[in-house]
Enzyme design. Structure first.
Site, short mmCIF file in Angstrom:
data_model
loop_
_atom_site.label_atom_id
_atom_site.label_comp_id
_atom_site.label_asym_id
_atom_site.label_seq_id
_atom_site.Cartn_x
_atom_site.Cartn_y
_atom_site.Cartn_z
N ASP A 1 -12.27 68.64 11.12
CA ASP A 1 -11.97 69.65 11.66
C ASP A 1 -11.77 69.24 13.20
OD1 ASP A 1 -11.37 72.53 12.00
OD2 ASP A 1 -13.42 72.56 13.10
N ASP B 1 -10.96 72.34 16.25
CA ASP B 1 -11.59 73.31 17.26
C ASP B 1 -12.94 73.40 16.83
OD1 ASP B 1 -8.89 73.18 18.31
OD2 ASP B 1 -8.52 75.16 17.34
#
Length: 375
Positions: A9, A11
């Site tokens: 991922d 953010d």
């Protein structure tokens, strides 16, 4: 040989996710998670994972999330990673809103079909993220999952995941690197005799989370000191023949706990090996420890009371002798003081801190701490 991948991922995992907006719109907002660059470089250099960024970017390309703002931050982020030797093999971005119900949006696997065609060893690949949806993606793909419990995470589930095989919670990228490079340090032991039925689970790289139930209140309190002050996640559940007395329950718990510690340590590469002395009010307690593979106990602690709470003081010696034998460690225990409760608790706390020191691992110096070449 099938390929492996880290599906990472963005953010909240690579870079800090701002509160409220959950979008990094400007260069001023760009902030990397502590240790992410050096640890991804280490993983890239020493392991065979492909790096794939998988990210949801709500409304990317719309006025609420302009493409030019995203590209400015993205290009800067990737440039910094590249300058430190970290390259990403693929970048997958879903621009949909949650209400669009896009199959490409995590935890959907629409963007990841090329990794699910049999060419990748998904059972030994990982999804790394800061949200429950990342762990759901891992489950949907048949991967392992690592939930990073970063202090800046915005996950409203407080980074809790189910206790299941192949899913881990790490506090930092240092821990993630340790897990990927040197493996988990967890173990469970089920020990059943005609006298006791004992389950022990230990995670040497835990957070001091304890679940203790032996049927002996003061013993529970002492065992909790080991987990809490040793930084171990520790579960101990015991059904013993307390209608006879406390002996079998205490001694067999020590054996099971020692076996679990021994198993969790694995080959002991990179550990400090040795480890403590602490005061507790009127008492001074020291526990010198060596996970050197040779059990030995030196016990220099006397108790004037027959019991502390519901635990016989004569069983302290039995506990530490059995623990030393099962964990194959050298223990030298000394305690002085007047308050019997403080003295006992000080010994267990000192043991916990000694364990914490001794099991500390440095995978950058992943050597066996022995001139003999074996522990």
């Amino acid at each position: 040989m099938k390929k492996r991948a880290l599906f990472i991922d963005r953010d909240g995992t690579l870079i800090v996710e701002p509160p409220v907006t959950f979008q990094v719109d400007t260069l001023e907002q760009l902030e990397f998670l502590p240790g992410v660059i050096r640890n991804l470089y280490f993983i890239r250099k020493n392991l065979d994972f492909e790096f794939v960024i998988v990210t949801n970017q709500d409304g990317l390309g719309t006025p609420s999330n302009p493409q030019e703002n995203f590209d400015c931050v993205q290009d800067k982020m990737l440039g910094i990673f590249a300058s430190e030797g970290v390259a990403f093999d693929n970048i997958l971005i879903d621009p949909s809103f949650p209400e669009d119900n896009s199959p490409n949006r995590k935890p959907g696997t629409g963007m990841l079909k090329e990794y699910m065609n049999g060419d990748y060893d998904l059972a030994n690949s990982y999804v790394i993220g800061d949200r429950e949806t990342d762990m759901q993606l891992a489950e949907n793909m048949g991967c392992r999952g690592i939930l990073i419990a970063a202090k800046n995470s915005t996950d409203h589930n407080e980074n809790n995941i189910e206790d299941k095989d192949g899913f881990y919670s790490c506090n930092s990228w240092d821990q993630i690197k340790d897990l990927l490079f040197a493996g988990e340090r967890q173990a469970t032991v089920q020990r059943t005799t005609k006298e006791t039925d004992i389950f022990v689970s230990v995670n040497l790289d835990g957070n001091g989370i304890c679940e203790i139930s032996t049927g002996i209140g003061f013993f529970d309190h002492m065992l909790e000191q080991i987990g809490k002050h040793g930084g171990l996640d520790l579960t101990i559940k015991v059904k013993g023949d307390l209608h006879v007395d406390e002996h079998h329950t205490i001694e067999d718990t020590a054996i099971a706990l020692g076996e679990a510690l021994y198993k969790a340590l694995g080959d002991k590469r990179g550990i400090e090996r040795y480890g403590y002395c602490l005061p507790m009010d009127d008492c001074l307690c020291s526990v010198a420890l060596d996970f050197g593979g040779r059990p030995w106990l030196v016990w220099d602690a006397g108790f004037k009371r027959e019991k502390i709470g519901d635990m016989p003081t004569e069983m302290f010696l039995h506990f530490f002798k059995s623990l030393s034998d099962a964990a194959k460690m050298n223990l030298n225990i000394k305690a002085e003081g007047e308050n019997e409760h403080h003295k006992a608790e000080g010994i267990f706390k000192a043991l916990a801190r000694a364990i914490k020191m001794a099991v500390k691992r440095d995978v950058y110096k992943y050597d066996l701490p022995s001139t003999k070449g074996v522990l």
